[in-house]
Design an enzyme around this catalytic site. Structure first.
Site, PDB file in Angstrom:
ATOM      1  N   GLU A  89       0.817  -1.222   0.000  1.00 40.45           N
ATOM      2  CA  GLU A  89       0.000   0.000   0.000  1.00 40.45           C
ATOM      3  C   GLU A  89       0.844   1.262   0.000  1.00 40.45           C
ATOM      4  OE1 GLU A  89      -0.520  -2.596   1.952  1.00 40.45           O
ATOM      5  OE2 GLU A  89      -2.594  -3.276   1.593  1.00 40.45           O
ATOM      6  N   PHE A 128     -11.632  -7.492  14.057  1.00 37.35           N
ATOM      7  CA  PHE A 128     -10.539  -7.985  13.231  1.00 37.35           C
ATOM      8  C   PHE A 128     -10.167  -6.931  12.174  1.00 37.35           C
ATOM      9  CE2 PHE A 128      -9.085 -10.291   9.385  1.00 37.35           C
ATOM     10  CZ  PHE A 128      -7.847 -10.682   9.896  1.00 37.35           C
ATOM     11  N   MET A 139      24.044   9.342   2.502  1.00 38.39           N
ATOM     12  CA  MET A 139      23.851  10.627   3.168  1.00 38.39           C
ATOM     13  C   MET A 139      24.137  10.517   4.662  1.00 38.39           C
ATOM     14  SD  MET A 139      23.324  13.736   2.790  1.00 38.39           S
ATOM     15  CE  MET A 139      22.370  14.401   1.431  1.00 38.39           C
TER      16      MET A 139
HETATM   17  C1  TPP Z   1      12.200   5.841   5.531  1.00 41.09           C
HETATM   18  C2  TPP Z   1      13.482   6.496   5.920  1.00 41.09           C
HETATM   19  N1  TPP Z   1      14.319   5.903   6.797  1.00 41.09           N
HETATM   20  C3  TPP Z   1      15.491   6.490   7.118  1.00 41.09           C
HETATM   21  C4  TPP Z   1      15.843   7.695   6.585  1.00 41.09           C
HETATM   22  C5  TPP Z   1      17.161   8.366   6.971  1.00 41.09           C
HETATM   23  N2  TPP Z   1      18.035   8.470   5.771  1.00 41.09           N
HETATM   24  C6  TPP Z   1      18.125   9.613   5.046  1.00 41.09           C
HETATM   25  S1  TPP Z   1      19.107   9.449   3.705  1.00 41.09           S
HETATM   26  C7  TPP Z   1      19.462   7.872   4.101  1.00 41.09           C
HETATM   27  C8  TPP Z   1      20.402   7.071   3.255  1.00 41.09           C
HETATM   28  C9  TPP Z   1      19.848   6.762   1.909  1.00 41.09           C
HETATM   29  O1  TPP Z   1      20.681   5.797   1.315  1.00 41.09           O
HETATM   30  P1  TPP Z   1      20.645   5.533  -0.224  1.00 41.09           P
HETATM   31  O2  TPP Z   1      19.260   5.281  -0.682  1.00 41.09           O
HETATM   32  O3  TPP Z   1      21.632   4.464  -0.537  1.00 41.09           O
HETATM   33  O4  TPP Z   1      21.069   6.939  -0.837  1.00 41.09           O
HETATM   34  P2  TPP Z   1      22.491   7.662  -0.861  1.00 41.09           P
HETATM   35  O5  TPP Z   1      22.485   8.689   0.210  1.00 41.09           O
HETATM   36  O6  TPP Z   1      23.522   6.611  -0.652  1.00 41.09           O
HETATM   37  O7  TPP Z   1      22.577   8.288  -2.214  1.00 41.09           O
HETATM   38  C10 TPP Z   1      18.814   7.484   5.275  1.00 41.09           C
HETATM   39  C11 TPP Z   1      18.949   6.149   5.918  1.00 41.09           C
HETATM   40  C12 TPP Z   1      14.919   8.290   5.699  1.00 41.09           C
HETATM   41  N3  TPP Z   1      15.130   9.475   5.144  1.00 41.09           N
HETATM   42  N4  TPP Z   1      13.775   7.660   5.359  1.00 41.09           N
END
Ligand code: TPP
Ligand code: MG
Length: 646
Positions: free
Chosen positions: A110, A172, A538
């Site tokens: 969803e 439920f 990030m």
């Molecule tokens: C649902 C969710 N969980 C955790 C975060 C915290 N968070 C922000 S950016 C990030 C890393 C994202 O990793 P990736 O998709 O590999 O992107 P990159 O930064 O490596 O380009 C996280 C864990 C978030 N924004 N959203």
């Protein structure tokens, strides 16, 4: 409300008036908008083509509440809904099976339905619709609803609820979804009578798409779906107190125009509201008329062409020096559909210290929320800009216009000295920025770009030239990992003629990639570029900068650093193929263009490209969280010289 059977559960303050987009299209438009894989059809014959709220109704037709729900969707011009059935919503799925105009897309989760509805809404300007059953189906919609709320996206969520007699008994699959979503919806309803369904659905569309757009939830008890009712269309609204203001106050507009003509260092601070209002053409006129510099926020990329010389680019935490510097040094900010988000302002008490503020927004609750506005203007951005243009022309005819040349030379010097850029990794691995830049160049400004959340999102905002409104989608306010794949799916359904590229992170992709199964089965050929740095980039960047390079829980793969030894878990190429997509991999700069072009040639199924990129690339510039924009860094420990001259 005249009866107690439809419970209106409130929410976002203030707000609003008919948006340019998002109005229900006339049923006459239905044939033209029939999904590509279905023959064009006409709406159900017995029903009136009038819009809700218009006088006089066609003769009532006896049907079930579920049939009334589907008939209302048809009358509202809905051509697609994303959802998953289950016990409480099952009565609605039976007449949906027969609908000749509403296409149902069966998603795999969803959350995917909610983001797909948002993606559809962002590219079309019309409300996107998602459907879920009660309990866990409904709670899976919470994240996309919160996401749509933060980014003001018109989404209508329809959920089944346990039969009214069971409500409150821990029946439920009972969850109080109206209660749960109260803080993250613009409005929501609980419907327990069949006779209220059609009107409530019409009201939900109206509220979602007018004024400041936002998500609206309609929770319908199963017995209301099963009961018999008299269906009429159109149905008059019962929305006391909901009267969004769209026309700005002319005295405020005149005052703003005077300030704009007198300012020496003005900046147009453009937010996503300009796109929602369909005001890009008017903004171009206003900008060229005044010669003012402007900045486009993360949500406003594409509201004004990136290539236009007056566009300084994106402000904020990862904005460029000229855009951030312009806000800091300004003597006047003209905020248009922007909300002074903390990611833009940095530490609020040091934000734009010398600037007076003109703040135009359709939602009065936004004005002076974070930063006091000397001139508040409540109204639809397009109408505000049109009136501003007229007022400024008047001022100019009277000979008023400050000379902006000194301001421009200051900004041009910043722009020339601190352009956006990136380093090529020394170890021969791929620069993620290069990959994203090439996708932008090869796919071009007509493609729709949808980002996940993280470093790749910021690079996609920075390095793709955003030239048109509704061609850049991302989760700006909530920062929802997992947004990209399902939102791209919804965008492709809304704009089937456009190439739709999801630029996703390897972390984000693993949250919602199951919707690739939906894309394959339903014939929705999106393209997904995974910017695979092997980690939660990030977060890792913050660990590098602020936690002494202690990489706690941010590695995603089992690859050995700097080599191709190890195991790819999962192997995204194999995963793509398992979903019936084309799976490609690219590991060198020399192959980037070739692989992108290869992906562009494949249009009969979704394509996934696994770009293996350097694991330690960082997003620059950066304003560290909680610090002042004045302390922006262009690289680690490197601050710009604000006094550069050309
Ligand atoms: C649902 C969710 N969980 C955790 C975060 C915290 N968070 C922000 S950016 C990030 C890393 C994202 O990793 P990736 O998709 O590999 O992107 P990159 O930064 O490596 O380009 C996280 C864990 C978030 N924004 N959203
Ligand atoms: Mg990553």
């Amino acid at each position: 409300m005249t009866d107690q059977t439809t419970t209106t559960v409130g929410s976002r303050a203030g707000s609003t008036g008919p948006a340019r987009h998002g109005q229900a299209p006339s049923p006459r438009d239905l044939a033209a908008r029939a999904p590509a894989n279905q023959p064009p059809t006409q709406p159900a014959p017995a029903l009136s083509p009038r819009r809700p709220g218009e006088e006089s109704a066609a003769a009532p037709v006896t049907m079930t509440g579920a049939q009334a729900l589907v008939a209302a969707l048809e009358q509202l011009g809905v051509d697609v809904v994303f959802g998953i059935p289950g016990g409480a919503i099952l009565p609605a799925y039976d007449p949906l099976f027969d609908s000749r105009t509403v296409r149902h897309i069966l998603v795999r989760h969803e959350q995917g339905a909610g983001h797909a509805a948002a993606g559809y809404a962002q590219v079309t300007g019309r409300p996107g619709v998602c459907i879920a059953t009660s309990g866990p189906g409904a709670t899976n919609l919470v994240t996309p609803l919160a996401d749509a709320y933060m980014d003001s996206v018109p989404v209508v969520a329809i959920t089944g609820q346990v039969p009214s007699g069971l409500i409150g008994t821990d029946g439920f699959q009972e969850a109080d979804i109206a209660g749960i979503t109260l803080p993250v919806t613009k409005h929501n309803f609980l419907v327990t009578e069949a006779g209220d369904i059609a009107r409530t659905v019409a009201e939900a569309f109206h509220v979602a798409s007018t004024g400041r757009p936002g998500p609206v939830l309609v929770d319908i008890a199963k017995d209301a779906l099963q009961a018999s009712t008299q269906f009429r269309w159109p149905v008059p609204f019962e929305l006391p107190g909901y009267r969004p203001v769209t026309r700005p106050h002319s005295r405020q507009v005149r005052e703003a125009a005077k300030m704009m003509m007198a300012a020496r260092r003005p900046v147009l601070y453009v937010g996503g509201g300009v796109i929602k209002a369909g005001a890009s053409d008017e903004l171009l006129t206003l900008a060229e008329l005044t010669g003012m510099p402007l900045v486009t926020t993360l949500m406003a990329r594409g509201a004004f062409p990136s290539s236009h010389k007056q566009n300084l680019g994106m402000p904020g935490m990862h904005g460029n020096v000229a855009a951030v510097g312009a806000l800091q040094k300004a003597d006047l900010l003209v905020a248009l559909g922007a909300r002074f988000d903390d990611r833009v302002t940095g530490r609020l008490d040091s934000f734009a210290p010398d600037a007076a503020v003109v703040h135009a927004d359709i939602d009065p609750a936004e004005i002076s929320k974070n930063r006091h506005a000397e001139v508040p203007i409540v109204g639809d951005c397009r109408e505000v800009i049109i009136e501003l243009i007229a007022a400024i022309r008047g001022e100019q005819e009277a000979g008023e216009q400050a000379d902006l040349s000194a301001w421009w030379s200051q900004l041009d010097a910043l722009r020339a000295t601190y352009p956006l850029g990136y380093d090529q990794p020394g170890d021969g691995s791929l620069a993620p920025q290069y990959v994203i830049e090439r996708i932008g160049k090869l796919a071009g400004p007509d493609a729709v770009y949808v980002a996940g959340v993280g470093q790749h999102q910021m690079w996609a905002a920075q390095f793709i030239e955003h030239e048109q409104p509704r061609h850049w989608l991302n989760s700006g306010g909530l920062g929802t990992m997992g947004y990209a794949v399902p939102a791209a799916m919804g965008a492709k359904v809304g704009a089937p003629e456009s190439a739709v590229w999801a630029i996703d992170g390897d972390g984000c992709f693993q949250m919602t990639n199951q919707e690739l199964a939906t894309c394959t089965v339903e014939g929705i050929p999106v393209k997904v570029a995974i910017i695979n740095n092997g980690n939660l980039g990030m977060v890792r960047q913050w660990q590098t900068l602020f936690y002494n390079e202690r990489y706690s829980q941010t590695d995603l793969d089992r690859m050995e650093q700097g080599t191709s030894a190890g195991t790819r878990i999962p192997d995204f190429v194999k995963l793509a193929e398992a979903y019936g997509c084309a799976g490609l991999r690219c590991e060198t700069a020399a192959d980037v263009d070739k692989v992108i072009k290869q992906a562009m040639e494949i249009n009969d199924r979704p394509v996934v490209i696994d770009f293996i990129v350097h694991r330690d690339a960082m997003v620059w510039p950066m304003v560290a969280a909680g610090t002042s924009n004045d302390d922006i860094k262009v690289a680690r420990d490197m601050a710009p010289d604000w006094d550069v001259t050309e």
